[in-house]
Design an enzyme around this catalytic site. Structure first.
Site, short mmCIF file in Angstrom:
data_model
loop_
_atom_site.label_atom_id
_atom_site.label_comp_id
_atom_site.label_asym_id
_atom_site.label_seq_id
_atom_site.Cartn_x
_atom_site.Cartn_y
_atom_site.Cartn_z
N PRO A 103 0.83 -1.21 0.00
CA PRO A 103 0.00 0.00 0.00
C PRO A 103 0.86 1.26 0.00
O PRO A 103 1.66 1.47 0.91
CB PRO A 103 -0.81 -0.12 1.30
CG PRO A 103 -0.01 -1.03 2.16
CD PRO A 103 0.73 -1.96 1.26
N GLN A 135 -6.17 -1.75 2.47
CA GLN A 135 -5.61 -1.54 3.80
C GLN A 135 -6.51 -0.56 4.56
O GLN A 135 -6.63 0.61 4.19
CB GLN A 135 -4.19 -0.99 3.72
CG GLN A 135 -3.53 -0.86 5.09
CD GLN A 135 -2.17 -0.19 5.02
OE1 GLN A 135 -2.09 1.01 4.78
NE2 GLN A 135 -1.11 -0.95 5.24
N TYR A 152 0.86 4.97 13.02
CA TYR A 152 -0.54 5.39 12.94
C TYR A 152 -1.32 4.82 14.13
O TYR A 152 -0.75 4.16 14.99
CB TYR A 152 -1.12 5.00 11.58
CG TYR A 152 -0.39 5.71 10.44
CD1 TYR A 152 -0.29 7.10 10.41
CD2 TYR A 152 0.25 5.00 9.44
CE1 TYR A 152 0.41 7.76 9.41
CE2 TYR A 152 0.96 5.65 8.43
CZ TYR A 152 1.03 7.03 8.43
OH TYR A 152 1.74 7.68 7.44
N ARG A 171 -0.61 -5.47 8.93
CA ARG A 171 0.71 -4.88 8.75
C ARG A 171 1.23 -4.38 10.09
O ARG A 171 0.54 -3.66 10.81
CB ARG A 171 0.68 -3.73 7.74
CG ARG A 171 2.10 -3.30 7.35
CD ARG A 171 2.16 -2.39 6.16
NE ARG A 171 3.38 -2.66 5.39
CZ ARG A 171 3.81 -1.90 4.39
NH1 ARG A 171 3.14 -0.82 4.02
NH2 ARG A 171 4.91 -2.21 3.74
N GLY A 202 7.73 -2.12 -3.85
CA GLY A 202 7.23 -0.76 -3.67
C GLY A 202 7.85 0.22 -4.65
O GLY A 202 7.24 0.61 -5.64
N ARG A 203 9.09 0.63 -4.37
CA ARG A 203 9.75 1.62 -5.24
C ARG A 203 9.85 1.12 -6.68
O ARG A 203 9.68 1.88 -7.63
CB ARG A 203 11.15 1.95 -4.71
CG ARG A 203 11.15 2.69 -3.37
CD ARG A 203 12.58 2.92 -2.90
NE ARG A 203 12.64 3.63 -1.64
CZ ARG A 203 12.61 3.05 -0.45
NH1 ARG A 203 12.50 1.73 -0.36
NH2 ARG A 203 12.67 3.76 0.66
#
Length: 370
Positions: A29, A105, A189, A237, A330-331
């Site tokens: 995500p 997510q 978070y 996660r 990801g990248r």
């Protein structure tokens, strides 16, 4: 020149409950910061559609807020309203047409919410209400940083509502056509804020011991699992280490995973950090890979490995050595520098082309740099 590998482990399908991913490469995500009042836009269809066309076995849709004040920024997506369902359904329908699975997510930013868009920061810290921001909430009234918005401590009565909020959004996600759900308990978070001793300094039943700090995420996972079909996978996660002095360690994370696995969790998406600005990231590129291996071995649960996986040899090796069950790109996915189509050329595995009737792996010469 590409090196054809003997055993294409990356392209072995994996079945989690009744959901089968065609290969072991997924997209983690990653927030686009292009939502409007929580609603996904055309750019989300294009971006996630491109991932599907690139041949990924599965995609995890970006951090998606369970309520308006749970967004990281004004540009983040949400799923707190049934009005949003058609927009998400448009995305999941297209992804499914490409023989790809897509999950979502579910998240709440907590005290790290109300931040400026990366490209339009009007001040160093979080946005004030007068700047288009909102009141943020957390385990205590401590701010993420001194120049960020004030944080309001959540009451026990308010906390009791959060498991249902997550569950309602999970129900909505199912209507949107998502194939699996991931609960975001990482990167500093809200749920991570409750897990970490660095941010959870409450003295009631939601603070203190690790058992108490786990209370909220266990309640959230329990309620989310209740509304999900039994054949639908549930991911979580985690920041496996806070990477800050006094934060939780891999030992704590293994205890957390052992506590939540019986609640119906199928896979742990292994990441790290995010809880404090003072975090210290190890000066080595693949330090997170070991998290997936340790949790898989200690807890007998599927894991996802993430962190600068840039070559076919690296990705295939992780699966071949059973260090993780899937790898998240990801990248490489953002830059279109490494994806399943490129890996298929390297590994000598067939993968469908963008157009019907030609195998991409055989259509591109082995000497091609694509």
């Amino acid at each position: 020149m590409s090196k054809v590998l003997k055993d294409p482990h990356l392209f072995t399908p994996i079945k989690i409950r009744e959901c089968t991913f065609k290969n072991r490469m997924g997209v983690p995500p990653m927030v686009l910061f292009e939502g409007k009042e929580g609603v996904p836009q055309d750019i989300h269809l294009v971006q996630y559609g491109r991932y599907a066309l690139d041949g990924y076995g599965f995609i995890i849709y970006e951090s998606t807020a369970i309520e308006s004040i749970g967004r990281i920024s004004p540009g983040c997506c949400g799923i707190w309203s049934d009005d949003f369902i058609p927009k998400y359904k448009r995305i999941t329908d297209f992804v499914h047409q490409q023989d790809c699975k897509i999950g979502i997510q579910l998240a709440h930013a907590g005290r790290k919410g109300s931040s400026a868009l990366p490209s339009k920061a009007v001040r160093k810290g979080g946005l004030l209400p007068s700047e288009g921001g909102w009141e943020v909430v957390g385990p205590t009234s401590e701010k993420y940083q001194p120049d960020w918005s004030n944080t309001r401590e959540l009451t026990v009565a308010e906390l009791a509502q959060y498991p249902k909020k997550f569950a309602d959004c999970a129900t909505r996600a199912i209507k949107c056509g998502f194939d699996f759900i991931e609960v975001h308990c990482a990167h500093g978070y809200l749920l991570n804020q409750f897990l970490s001793p660095l941010t959870n300094k409450r003295t009631d039943g939601y603070g203190g011991s690790l058992d108490n700090r786990m209370k909220l995420i266990k309640e959230v996972i329990t309620e989310v699992r209740k509304v999900m079909p039994n054949n639908m996978p549930l991911f979580v996660r985690l920041s496996c280490e806070d990477l800050a002095k006094g934060g939780h360690t891999m030992k704590d994370t293994i205890d957390i995973v052992k506590a939540i696995k019986p609640l119906g969790v199928d896979l742990i998406n292994c990441s790290s950090a995010g809880i404090l600005p003072e975090q210290v990231i190890p000066d080595r590129p693949h330090f997170q890979w070991d998290y997936a291996k340790q949790i898989k071995e200690a807890c007998n649960i599927m894991t996802a490995c993430v962190g600068q996986i840039n070559t076919t040899e690296e990705a295939n090796g992780i699966i071949e050595k059973k260090e993780a069950d899937v790898v998240l790109i990801g990248r490489g996915a953002l830059r279109n520098s490494f994806n399943p189509r490129r890996a298929a050329v390297d590994i000598g595995a067939p993968i469908p082309a963008y157009f019907e009737g030609i195998s991409w792996a055989t259509a591109i010469p082995k000497h091609s740099k694509y």
